[in-house]
Design a protein around this motif. Sequence first.
Motif, PDB file in Angstrom:
ATOM      1  N   ARG A   1     -39.035  -5.252  21.768  1.00 22.97           N
ATOM      2  CA  ARG A   1     -39.621  -6.563  22.061  1.00 22.97           C
ATOM      3  C   ARG A   1     -38.538  -7.605  22.345  1.00 22.97           C
ATOM      4  NH1 ARG A   1     -43.058  -5.049  17.758  1.00 22.97           N
ATOM      5  NH2 ARG A   1     -42.148  -6.662  16.443  1.00 22.97           N
ATOM      6  N   ARG A   2     -37.398  -7.509  21.660  1.00 24.78           N
ATOM      7  CA  ARG A   2     -36.281  -8.423  21.956  1.00 24.78           C
ATOM      8  C   ARG A   2     -35.766  -8.191  23.374  1.00 24.78           C
ATOM      9  NH1 ARG A   2     -31.578  -7.683  18.545  1.00 24.78           N
ATOM     10  NH2 ARG A   2     -30.733  -9.416  19.717  1.00 24.78           N
ATOM     11  N   VAL A   3     -35.625  -6.930  23.761  1.00 24.97           N
ATOM     12  CA  VAL A   3     -35.168  -6.607  25.116  1.00 24.97           C
ATOM     13  C   VAL A   3     -36.179  -7.132  26.132  1.00 24.97           C
ATOM     14  CG1 VAL A   3     -34.705  -4.726  26.755  1.00 24.97           C
ATOM     15  CG2 VAL A   3     -33.770  -4.625  24.426  1.00 24.97           C
ATOM     16  N   TRP A   4     -37.462  -6.880  25.899  1.00 25.81           N
ATOM     17  CA  TRP A   4     -38.482  -7.304  26.862  1.00 25.81           C
ATOM     18  C   TRP A   4     -38.544  -8.828  26.974  1.00 25.81           C
ATOM     19  CZ3 TRP A   4     -42.300  -3.519  24.141  1.00 25.81           C
ATOM     20  CH2 TRP A   4     -41.938  -2.207  24.448  1.00 25.81           C
ATOM     21  N   SER A   5     -38.315  -9.507  25.866  1.00 24.15           N
ATOM     22  CA  SER A   5     -38.259 -10.968  25.894  1.00 24.15           C
ATOM     23  C   SER A   5     -37.071 -11.431  26.730  1.00 24.15           C
ATOM     24  CB  SER A   5     -38.172 -11.511  24.469  1.00 24.15           C
ATOM     25  OG  SER A   5     -38.086 -12.914  24.483  1.00 24.15           O
ATOM     26  N   ALA A   6     -35.939 -10.773  26.567  1.00 26.53           N
ATOM     27  CA  ALA A   6     -34.751 -11.118  27.348  1.00 26.53           C
ATOM     28  C   ALA A   6     -34.968 -10.839  28.831  1.00 26.53           C
ATOM     29  CB  ALA A   6     -33.538 -10.352  26.826  1.00 26.53           C
ATOM     30  N   LEU A   7     -35.714  -9.808  29.152  1.00 21.63           N
ATOM     31  CA  LEU A   7     -36.031  -9.516  30.559  1.00 21.63           C
ATOM     32  C   LEU A   7     -36.781 -10.676  31.194  1.00 21.63           C
ATOM     33  CD1 LEU A   7     -37.237  -5.793  30.345  1.00 21.63           C
ATOM     34  CD2 LEU A   7     -35.038  -6.627  31.232  1.00 21.63           C
ATOM     35  N   ARG A   8     -37.690 -11.259  30.443  1.00 20.91           N
ATOM     36  CA  ARG A   8     -38.487 -12.372  30.979  1.00 20.91           C
ATOM     37  C   ARG A   8     -37.639 -13.601  31.256  1.00 20.91           C
ATOM     38  NH1 ARG A   8     -44.030 -13.434  28.506  1.00 20.91           N
ATOM     39  NH2 ARG A   8     -44.421 -14.070  30.629  1.00 20.91           N
ATOM     40  N   ALA A   9     -36.434 -13.666  30.693  1.00 20.76           N
ATOM     41  CA  ALA A   9     -35.544 -14.807  30.921  1.00 20.76           C
ATOM     42  C   ALA A   9     -34.660 -14.623  32.159  1.00 20.76           C
ATOM     43  CB  ALA A   9     -34.670 -15.042  29.694  1.00 20.76           C
ATOM     44  N   ILE A  10     -34.691 -13.429  32.774  1.00 15.90           N
ATOM     45  CA  ILE A  10     -33.901 -13.216  33.993  1.00 15.90           C
ATOM     46  C   ILE A  10     -34.635 -13.911  35.138  1.00 15.90           C
ATOM     47  CG2 ILE A  10     -32.918 -11.520  35.588  1.00 15.90           C
ATOM     48  CD1 ILE A  10     -33.162  -9.457  33.254  1.00 15.90           C
ATOM     49  N   PRO A  11     -33.978 -14.841  35.807  1.00 16.69           N
ATOM     50  CA  PRO A  11     -34.666 -15.601  36.860  1.00 16.69           C
ATOM     51  C   PRO A  11     -35.094 -14.733  38.042  1.00 16.69           C
ATOM     52  CG  PRO A  11     -32.576 -16.642  36.255  1.00 16.69           C
ATOM     53  CD  PRO A  11     -32.613 -15.303  35.592  1.00 16.69           C
ATOM     54  N   TYR A  12     -36.160 -15.142  38.665  1.00 14.84           N
ATOM     55  CA  TYR A  12     -36.641 -14.531  39.903  1.00 14.84           C
ATOM     56  C   TYR A  12     -35.490 -14.479  40.901  1.00 14.84           C
ATOM     57  CZ  TYR A  12     -39.597 -14.032  44.096  1.00 14.84           C
ATOM     58  OH  TYR A  12     -40.190 -13.616  45.262  1.00 14.84           O
ATOM     59  N   GLY A  13     -35.305 -13.329  41.527  1.00 16.70           N
ATOM     60  CA  GLY A  13     -34.273 -13.180  42.541  1.00 16.70           C
ATOM     61  C   GLY A  13     -32.901 -12.848  41.999  1.00 16.70           C
ATOM     62  N   ALA A  14     -32.735 -12.841  40.686  1.00 15.41           N
ATOM     63  CA  ALA A  14     -31.438 -12.544  40.070  1.00 15.41           C
ATOM     64  C   ALA A  14     -31.446 -11.125  39.523  1.00 15.41           C
ATOM     65  CB  ALA A  14     -31.157 -13.529  38.932  1.00 15.41           C
ATOM     66  N   THR A  15     -30.258 -10.578  39.330  1.00 10.84           N
ATOM     67  CA  THR A  15     -30.128  -9.290  38.655  1.00 10.84           C
ATOM     68  C   THR A  15     -29.077  -9.436  37.562  1.00 10.84           C
ATOM     69  OG1 THR A  15     -28.463  -8.490  40.232  1.00 10.84           O
ATOM     70  CG2 THR A  15     -30.775  -7.891  40.669  1.00 10.84           C
ATOM     71  N   ILE A  16     -29.131  -8.500  36.639  1.00 10.78           N
ATOM     72  CA  ILE A  16     -28.203  -8.461  35.517  1.00 10.78           C
ATOM     73  C   ILE A  16     -27.947  -6.991  35.213  1.00 10.78           C
ATOM     74  CG2 ILE A  16     -30.090  -8.547  33.840  1.00 10.78           C
ATOM     75  CD1 ILE A  16     -28.338 -10.231  32.014  1.00 10.78           C
ATOM     76  N   THR A  17     -26.775  -6.675  34.701  1.00  6.29           N
ATOM     77  CA  THR A  17     -26.493  -5.283  34.345  1.00  6.29           C
ATOM     78  C   THR A  17     -26.991  -4.999  32.928  1.00  6.29           C
ATOM     79  OG1 THR A  17     -24.309  -5.683  33.379  1.00  6.29           O
ATOM     80  CG2 THR A  17     -24.397  -5.289  35.786  1.00  6.29           C
ATOM     81  N   TYR A  18     -27.104  -3.723  32.624  1.00  6.22           N
ATOM     82  CA  TYR A  18     -27.506  -3.323  31.272  1.00  6.22           C
ATOM     83  C   TYR A  18     -26.502  -3.861  30.252  1.00  6.22           C
ATOM     84  CZ  TYR A  18     -30.802  -0.189  33.543  1.00  6.22           C
ATOM     85  OH  TYR A  18     -31.816   0.304  34.307  1.00  6.22           O
ATOM     86  N   GLY A  19     -25.216  -3.797  30.586  1.00  6.23           N
ATOM     87  CA  GLY A  19     -24.186  -4.306  29.688  1.00  6.23           C
ATOM     88  C   GLY A  19     -24.306  -5.807  29.470  1.00  6.23           C
ATOM     89  N   GLN A  20     -24.570  -6.554  30.536  1.00  8.13           N
ATOM     90  CA  GLN A  20     -24.735  -8.006  30.400  1.00  8.13           C
ATOM     91  C   GLN A  20     -25.950  -8.333  29.541  1.00  8.13           C
ATOM     92  OE1 GLN A  20     -24.847  -8.733  34.640  1.00  8.13           O
ATOM     93  NE2 GLN A  20     -22.834  -9.729  34.591  1.00  8.13           N
ATOM     94  N   LEU A  21     -27.017  -7.565  29.710  1.00  7.09           N
ATOM     95  CA  LEU A  21     -28.208  -7.791  28.905  1.00  7.09           C
ATOM     96  C   LEU A  21     -27.921  -7.500  27.433  1.00  7.09           C
ATOM     97  CD1 LEU A  21     -31.160  -8.686  28.958  1.00  7.09           C
ATOM     98  CD2 LEU A  21     -31.792  -6.330  29.494  1.00  7.09           C
ATOM     99  N   ALA A  22     -27.172  -6.427  27.176  1.00  9.79           N
ATOM    100  CA  ALA A  22     -26.782  -6.110  25.790  1.00  9.79           C
ATOM    101  C   ALA A  22     -25.953  -7.249  25.201  1.00  9.79           C
ATOM    102  CB  ALA A  22     -26.009  -4.790  25.752  1.00  9.79           C
ATOM    103  N   GLU A  23     -25.050  -7.810  25.987  1.00  7.18           N
ATOM    104  CA  GLU A  23     -24.250  -8.952  25.521  1.00  7.18           C
ATOM    105  C   GLU A  23     -25.134 -10.142  25.196  1.00  7.18           C
ATOM    106  OE1 GLU A  23     -20.953  -9.997  28.058  1.00  7.18           O
ATOM    107  OE2 GLU A  23     -20.340  -7.896  28.212  1.00  7.18           O
ATOM    108  N   ARG A  24     -26.106 -10.426  26.054  1.00  2.74           N
ATOM    109  CA  ARG A  24     -27.029 -11.540  25.798  1.00  2.74           C
ATOM    110  C   ARG A  24     -27.779 -11.358  24.488  1.00  2.74           C
ATOM    111  NH1 ARG A  24     -30.126 -13.456  31.329  1.00  2.74           N
ATOM    112  NH2 ARG A  24     -28.247 -14.071  32.449  1.00  2.74           N
ATOM    113  N   LEU A  25     -28.017 -10.117  24.143  1.00  2.00           N
ATOM    114  CA  LEU A  25     -28.734  -9.817  22.900  1.00  2.00           C
ATOM    115  C   LEU A  25     -27.791  -9.788  21.698  1.00  2.00           C
ATOM    116  CD1 LEU A  25     -31.118  -7.063  24.281  1.00  2.00           C
ATOM    117  CD2 LEU A  25     -31.777  -9.339  23.491  1.00  2.00           C
ATOM    118  N   GLY A  26     -26.510 -10.058  21.929  1.00  2.00           N
ATOM    119  CA  GLY A  26     -25.551 -10.122  20.841  1.00  2.00           C
ATOM    120  C   GLY A  26     -24.995  -8.786  20.402  1.00  2.00           C
TER     121      GLY A  26
END
Length: 163
Positions: free
Chosen positions: A81-106
């Motif tokens: 659920r934390r990951v899915w919540s973070a996905l919803r914060a990725i802006p339309y038209g943008a991409t992020i890597t799995y590593g960057q998403l892991a960093e955002r999650l601390g």
Amino acid sequence: MPERSHTVVESPVGRLTLVATDGVLSGLYMTEQRHRPAEDTFGTPDAAPFTEAAQQVEAYFAGELTDFALPLHLEGTPFQRRVWSALRAIPYGATITYGQLAERLGNPSASRAVGLANGRNPIGIIVPCHRVVGAGGSLTGYGGGLDRKRRLLDLESGVGGVF
């Protein structure tokens, strides 16, 4: 016991099955999607709970909607659920890597776990797991298939003639 219902809508990426739990959207599944639950878990056919979701999905594919505004019922582990919540914060038209998403999650070393949670996302498109890419921007790991991922990213980047 929760009441589940479903409907099927057509889209430019194929038929989408929308599932609700107690009237709240809890699933959006593509045909031939990895980790798609068995049909008998979708509940009774009933289009009534999905009017707004279907309209927003249609507007998204028409290029008229960039941010979904729907109540969601996300069933998963606390980490998922934390990951899915973070996905919803990725802006339309943008991409992020799995590593960057892991960093955002601390937890920068959790890119593999983030990828696994991403793959289990029960509400594709609306919870935009297609916006997560591999290191260097490579298209990897999309349960709906890489062709669909490319088409969704092209839609969001404004590449003409996608649909």
